[in-house]
Design a protein around this motif. Structure first.
Motif, short mmCIF file in Angstrom:
data_model
loop_
_atom_site.label_atom_id
_atom_site.label_comp_id
_atom_site.label_asym_id
_atom_site.label_seq_id
_atom_site.Cartn_x
_atom_site.Cartn_y
_atom_site.Cartn_z
N VAL A 179 0.72 -0.97 -0.27
CA VAL A 179 0.38 -0.16 0.09
C VAL A 179 1.11 1.93 0.06
O VAL A 179 0.66 2.20 -0.52
CB VAL A 179 -0.74 -0.20 1.41
N ARG A 180 2.29 1.29 0.76
CA ARG A 180 3.18 2.49 0.91
C ARG A 180 3.09 2.95 -0.43
O ARG A 180 3.65 3.53 -1.02
CB ARG A 180 4.09 1.73 1.71
N GLN A 198 3.20 6.93 3.38
CA GLN A 198 3.40 6.89 4.64
C GLN A 198 1.88 7.38 5.34
O GLN A 198 0.72 6.20 6.20
CB GLN A 198 4.16 6.91 5.67
N ASP A 199 1.58 8.11 5.33
CA ASP A 199 -0.07 9.16 6.21
C ASP A 199 -0.88 8.72 5.25
O ASP A 199 -2.00 8.01 5.52
CB ASP A 199 0.05 10.45 6.02
N LEU A 200 -0.95 8.31 4.15
CA LEU A 200 -2.20 7.95 3.11
C LEU A 200 -2.05 6.07 3.71
O LEU A 200 -3.10 6.33 3.82
CB LEU A 200 -1.84 8.62 2.03
N THR A 201 -1.21 5.42 3.35
CA THR A 201 -1.32 4.18 3.90
C THR A 201 -1.82 4.14 5.54
O THR A 201 -2.85 3.42 5.64
CB THR A 201 0.18 3.66 4.46
N GLN A 202 -2.11 4.44 6.53
CA GLN A 202 -2.25 4.81 7.33
C GLN A 202 -4.04 5.20 7.09
O GLN A 202 -4.78 4.10 8.33
CB GLN A 202 -1.81 5.90 8.57
N ASP A 203 -4.26 6.13 7.01
CA ASP A 203 -5.82 6.67 6.62
C ASP A 203 -6.28 4.90 5.86
O ASP A 203 -6.91 4.37 5.80
CB ASP A 203 -5.31 7.72 5.53
N VAL A 204 -5.65 3.82 4.66
CA VAL A 204 -6.16 3.12 3.78
C VAL A 204 -6.20 2.46 5.20
O VAL A 204 -7.38 1.57 4.81
CB VAL A 204 -5.32 2.98 2.79
N PHE A 205 -5.73 2.15 6.04
CA PHE A 205 -6.05 1.16 6.98
C PHE A 205 -7.25 1.70 7.83
O PHE A 205 -7.64 0.44 8.95
CB PHE A 205 -4.45 0.51 7.72
N MET A 206 -6.83 2.37 8.40
CA MET A 206 -7.97 2.96 8.99
C MET A 206 -9.53 2.89 8.83
O MET A 206 -10.60 2.54 8.94
CB MET A 206 -7.54 4.70 9.71
N SER A 245 -8.00 -1.42 -3.76
CA SER A 245 -8.99 -0.62 -4.18
C SER A 245 -9.38 0.24 -3.59
O SER A 245 -9.65 1.66 -3.96
CB SER A 245 -10.35 -1.35 -4.25
N ILE A 246 -8.95 0.18 -1.89
CA ILE A 246 -9.34 1.75 -1.25
C ILE A 246 -7.58 2.08 -1.14
O ILE A 246 -8.00 3.65 -1.33
CB ILE A 246 -9.16 0.70 0.45
N ALA A 247 -6.92 1.80 -0.89
CA ALA A 247 -5.88 2.45 -1.21
C ALA A 247 -5.81 3.65 -2.83
O ALA A 247 -5.80 4.65 -2.98
CB ALA A 247 -4.56 1.91 -1.71
N ARG A 248 -6.15 2.41 -3.87
CA ARG A 248 -6.44 3.45 -5.32
C ARG A 248 -7.67 4.85 -4.66
O ARG A 248 -7.31 5.93 -5.38
CB ARG A 248 -6.94 3.05 -6.59
N GLN A 288 2.46 0.67 15.41
CA GLN A 288 2.38 0.51 16.39
C GLN A 288 0.51 1.65 16.46
O GLN A 288 -0.11 1.28 17.06
CB GLN A 288 3.42 1.09 17.25
N ARG A 289 0.98 3.00 15.88
CA ARG A 289 0.66 4.14 15.66
C ARG A 289 -1.13 3.46 15.63
O ARG A 289 -1.78 3.99 15.75
CB ARG A 289 1.25 5.37 14.94
N LEU A 290 -1.21 2.77 14.33
CA LEU A 290 -2.40 2.37 13.94
C LEU A 290 -3.16 1.68 15.15
O LEU A 290 -4.20 2.24 15.58
CB LEU A 290 -2.07 1.40 12.34
#
Lengths: 178, 282
Positions: free
Chosen positions: A31-32, A46-54, A75-78, B24-26
């Protein structure tokens, strides 16, 4: 034997965050790379990846085919990248007029320089070729995992991988000759 | 492993940077997942609904009716009209440069404007007004005059744009107050130059305004104003071509054409206005 994605999803839904952590371990790097190829900046990726997983976590209950967690996550990442692109366009009064940052030549082989040079090389590939490289190199060079994530046939995957590597090789040779 | 493989492996290693810290942060920021049983497979759910055979067609018909009603009564999320308009006006008021065309009555003009006070106005009758840091020049083909005056610091010329001119030239936050007065009358989804846009109609007690707005980029493409008592009789139309584009420098310059009389009208207590730069002949 390693748990399947579907099993990890079910454990996550049952309240086990560590199971989601294992899914993160499996897919965050891919995803990164998708987000990096959109933003060109590792920090933003990295920030966008966190958003994708959230988002994936928030929508996990709606995932019907839990064994398709990987492709669903891609697909969420896209979508996140698409929104990022639109958001950049909206902030035109900030962005328009800014010059493209100059990519410095990779004279001393520093890691940051290397990633920037390869990022330029990646721009010459199609999105599918980039995905083939990302899913292969970021999943232990396991073609089976890459095929499952890209949801293409094995022959298509190998064709994309070969084409991508050939283009990268040509780019590297061209740079080394300069 | 060949050289290309090695290069690619090194490249992709970058995406492992700070992985553990980010993980960890996530995990720390995840909300508690409510403990629910995973949804049963769809076949199982349908089987659970199966009742006497004669209920099946009724159930299907009822489902279709519910879906149709949902679409009519609860449309999927549409861009909010008021928000799209407000944000578009806000973007417009903060623009660093604008290129647009305005029609007021029989007259039309094309305008380039760049913050803080540079502009070029070309009117349909051939008159051109250019203002930059150094001077304001009016080229009038009717009397063949080339009039040079002090720069227009207050951008009074931009008042020809009416409320829109004040939006991006005024130092006050005009847009917020102006937008607040607008009442949404109608909302339509339209295709404008190949883009999905919103056509919004607002009234503020004085004017009837129809705006074409791109709801995702929050850009205003067109505005048509008419008196509220005669909404069918537009007295002002603005079409925006570009916002925040890099306008070439020579747009804010103008040379004295041959046969035009130079008139200098500058205030006596100002320093001498430097001579106009000579534009190279094309």
């Amino acid at each position: 034997m390693a748990e399947t994605d579907a099993q990890l999803v079910q454990r996550t839904l049952a309240g086990d965050r560590m199971a989601f952590g294992e899914l993160y371990d499996r897919y965050a790097r891919v995803v990164r790379s998708i987000c990096f190829h959109e933003t060109g900046n590792l920090g933003e990726a990295q920030d966008l990846t966190q958003d994708v997983f959230m988002r994936a976590y928030g929508k996990l209950k709606k995932l019907r085919q839990q064994e398709r967690f990987g492709p669903w996550l891609v697909s969420i990442a896209r979508n996140v990248c698409r929104e990022y692109r639109r958001g950049r366009a909206r902030d035109r009064h900030v962005l328009v007029g800014l010059e493209t940052p100059e990519i410095l030549p990779d004279k001393d082989q520093d890691p940051q320089g290397r990633i920037e040079q390869m990022a330029l090389a990646m721009k010459h590939l199609s999105e599918q070729e980039r995905m083939a490289l990302s899913t292969y190199y970021l999943q232990d060079q396991d073609a089976q995992k890459a095929v499952a994530l890209m949801e293409v046939s094995r022959s298509t995957f190998y064709r994309l991988l070969a084409s991508a590597k050939e283009k990268i090789e040509t780019y590297i040779k061209h740079r080394e000759e300069k | 492993m060949n050289h290309t493989d090695e290069v690619l492996q090194n490249y992709f290693q970058a995406f492992s940077a700070e992985h553990d810290r980010l993980k960890q942060r996530l995990l720390e920021s995840l909300p508690a997942m409510s403990t629910v049983r995973p949804a049963p497979a769809w076949r199982e759910r349908i089987a659970a609904l199966r009742g006497p055979v004669w209920l099946k067609p009724s159930l299907a018909a009822a489902a279709v009716l519910v879906v149709l009603l949902s679409i009519v009564m609860f449309p999927s999320a549409r861009p909010d009209a008021q928000m799209a308009f407000a944000t578009s006006m806000d973007n417009f008021s903060q623009a660093q440069s604008i290129h647009l065309k305005v029609q007021t009555g029989p007259a039309s003009m094309e305008i380039w404007w760049r913050r803080p006070n540079e502009y070029r106005m070309v009117f349909s009758d051939g008159m051109t007004i250019v203002s930059n840091d150094q001077q304001r020049i009016v080229l009038n083909p009717k009397d063949k005059t080339f009039k040079v005056t002090n720069p227009d610091r207050g951008s009074m010329d931009m008042m020809v744009l009416g409320p829109f001119g004040m939006l991006f030239t005024s130092k006050d936050a005009m847009s917020a107050g102006w937008v607040k007065e607008q009442k949404l009358i109608n909302r339509e989804e339209v295709n404008y130059k190949g883009q999905n846009c919103l056509k919004l109609t607002f009234e503020d007690g004085v004017r009837h305004g129809v705006y074409i707005v791109e709801p995702e980029l929050h850009l205003i493409y067109q505005a048509t104003l008419s008196p509220i008592e005669r909404p069918d009789k537009a007295n002002y139309q603005m079409e925006v071509f570009e916002v925040n584009s890099a306008i070439p420098e020579d747009v804010f310059q103008i040379e004295q054409p041959e046969g035009y009389r130079l008139i200098r009208q500058t205030r006596s207590n100002t320093t001498a206005i430097p001579a106009l730069p000579v534009m190279p002949k094309k």
